[in-house]
Scaffold this motif. Sequence first.
Motif, PDB file in Angstrom:
ATOM      1  N   GLY A   1       0.135 -52.610  29.962  1.00  0.00           N
ATOM      2  CA  GLY A   1      -0.737 -53.468  30.739  1.00  0.00           C
ATOM      3  C   GLY A   1      -0.739 -53.084  32.191  1.00  0.00           C
ATOM      4  O   GLY A   1      -0.063 -52.146  32.606  1.00  0.00           O
ATOM      5  N   THR A   2      -1.477 -53.822  32.973  1.00  0.00           N
ATOM      6  CA  THR A   2      -1.588 -53.563  34.402  1.00  0.00           C
ATOM      7  C   THR A   2      -0.216 -53.590  35.048  1.00  0.00           C
ATOM      8  O   THR A   2       0.529 -54.557  34.894  1.00  0.00           O
ATOM      9  N   ILE A   3       0.109 -52.563  35.782  1.00  0.00           N
ATOM     10  CA  ILE A   3       1.467 -52.446  36.317  1.00  0.00           C
ATOM     11  C   ILE A   3       1.750 -53.462  37.412  1.00  0.00           C
ATOM     12  O   ILE A   3       2.905 -53.746  37.701  1.00  0.00           O
TER      13      ILE A   3
ATOM     14  N   ASP B   1       0.846 -56.609  37.372  1.00  0.00           N
ATOM     15  CA  ASP B   1       0.876 -57.968  36.837  1.00  0.00           C
ATOM     16  C   ASP B   1       2.278 -58.290  36.329  1.00  0.00           C
ATOM     17  O   ASP B   1       2.741 -57.689  35.352  1.00  0.00           O
ATOM     18  N   PRO B   2       2.976 -59.204  36.971  1.00  0.00           N
ATOM     19  CA  PRO B   2       4.349 -59.511  36.533  1.00  0.00           C
ATOM     20  C   PRO B   2       4.410 -60.009  35.099  1.00  0.00           C
ATOM     21  O   PRO B   2       5.457 -59.902  34.448  1.00  0.00           O
ATOM     22  N   GLY B   3       3.308 -60.530  34.574  1.00  0.00           N
ATOM     23  CA  GLY B   3       3.273 -60.983  33.193  1.00  0.00           C
ATOM     24  C   GLY B   3       3.417 -59.867  32.178  1.00  0.00           C
ATOM     25  O   GLY B   3       3.679 -60.137  30.997  1.00  0.00           O
ATOM     26  N   ASN B   4       3.260 -58.627  32.611  1.00  0.00           N
ATOM     27  CA  ASN B   4       3.367 -57.486  31.707  1.00  0.00           C
ATOM     28  C   ASN B   4       4.759 -56.870  31.691  1.00  0.00           C
ATOM     29  O   ASN B   4       4.946 -55.795  31.135  1.00  0.00           O
ATOM     30  N   TYR B   5       5.705 -57.545  32.304  1.00  0.00           N
ATOM     31  CA  TYR B   5       7.079 -57.049  32.333  1.00  0.00           C
ATOM     32  C   TYR B   5       7.949 -57.917  31.439  1.00  0.00           C
ATOM     33  O   TYR B   5       7.850 -59.150  31.449  1.00  0.00           O
ATOM     34  N   ASP B   6       8.794 -57.248  30.691  1.00  0.00           N
ATOM     35  CA  ASP B   6       9.540 -57.933  29.646  1.00  0.00           C
ATOM     36  C   ASP B   6      10.962 -58.309  30.053  1.00  0.00           C
ATOM     37  O   ASP B   6      11.543 -59.237  29.494  1.00  0.00           O
ATOM     38  N   TYR B   7      11.515 -57.567  30.982  1.00  0.00           N
ATOM     39  CA  TYR B   7      12.903 -57.807  31.376  1.00  0.00           C
ATOM     40  C   TYR B   7      12.995 -57.809  32.892  1.00  0.00           C
ATOM     41  O   TYR B   7      12.430 -56.938  33.557  1.00  0.00           O
ATOM     42  N   TRP B   8      13.727 -58.779  33.388  1.00  0.00           N
ATOM     43  CA  TRP B   8      13.867 -58.943  34.834  1.00  0.00           C
ATOM     44  C   TRP B   8      15.343 -58.995  35.206  1.00  0.00           C
ATOM     45  O   TRP B   8      16.158 -59.612  34.493  1.00  0.00           O
ATOM     46  N   GLY B   9      15.656 -58.375  36.329  1.00  0.00           N
ATOM     47  CA  GLY B   9      17.008 -58.475  36.850  1.00  0.00           C
ATOM     48  C   GLY B   9      17.078 -59.577  37.891  1.00  0.00           C
ATOM     49  O   GLY B   9      16.053 -60.053  38.396  1.00  0.00           O
TER      50      GLY B   9
END
Length: 123
Positions: A102-104, A106-114
Amino acid sequence: VQLQASGGGLVQEGGSLRLSCTAAERTSGTYNIAWFRQAPGKEREFVAHIARNSGPPFVREVLRGRFTIARDNAKKTVYLQMNKLEPGDTAVYHCAAQVTVGTISDPGNYDYWGRGTLVTVSS
């Protein structure tokens, strides 16, 4: 995937910091990684992205010339070099791993966060 951001701190305007985003030892494979930041009372905003195969990095246009992103896959670490820092750069900086296509930006397209690291730039 567990990510840990580090390297934040207090710096004077015009100074530099290098943030690191390190994946846990047990993390297998490599991932597209991005940095986002969130200032108090503001929306989370995209900063930079780098593909897992070290393809062309992408930095948000208004930050180009001051911020660069790079990675060392052997160390499972992505770096965000920030130069000529301004008070407006003050924020909590988070790194995130993208599996979903997805669009890089867009935070919604990220699955893992530190967990983020705080950067404070004083004037």
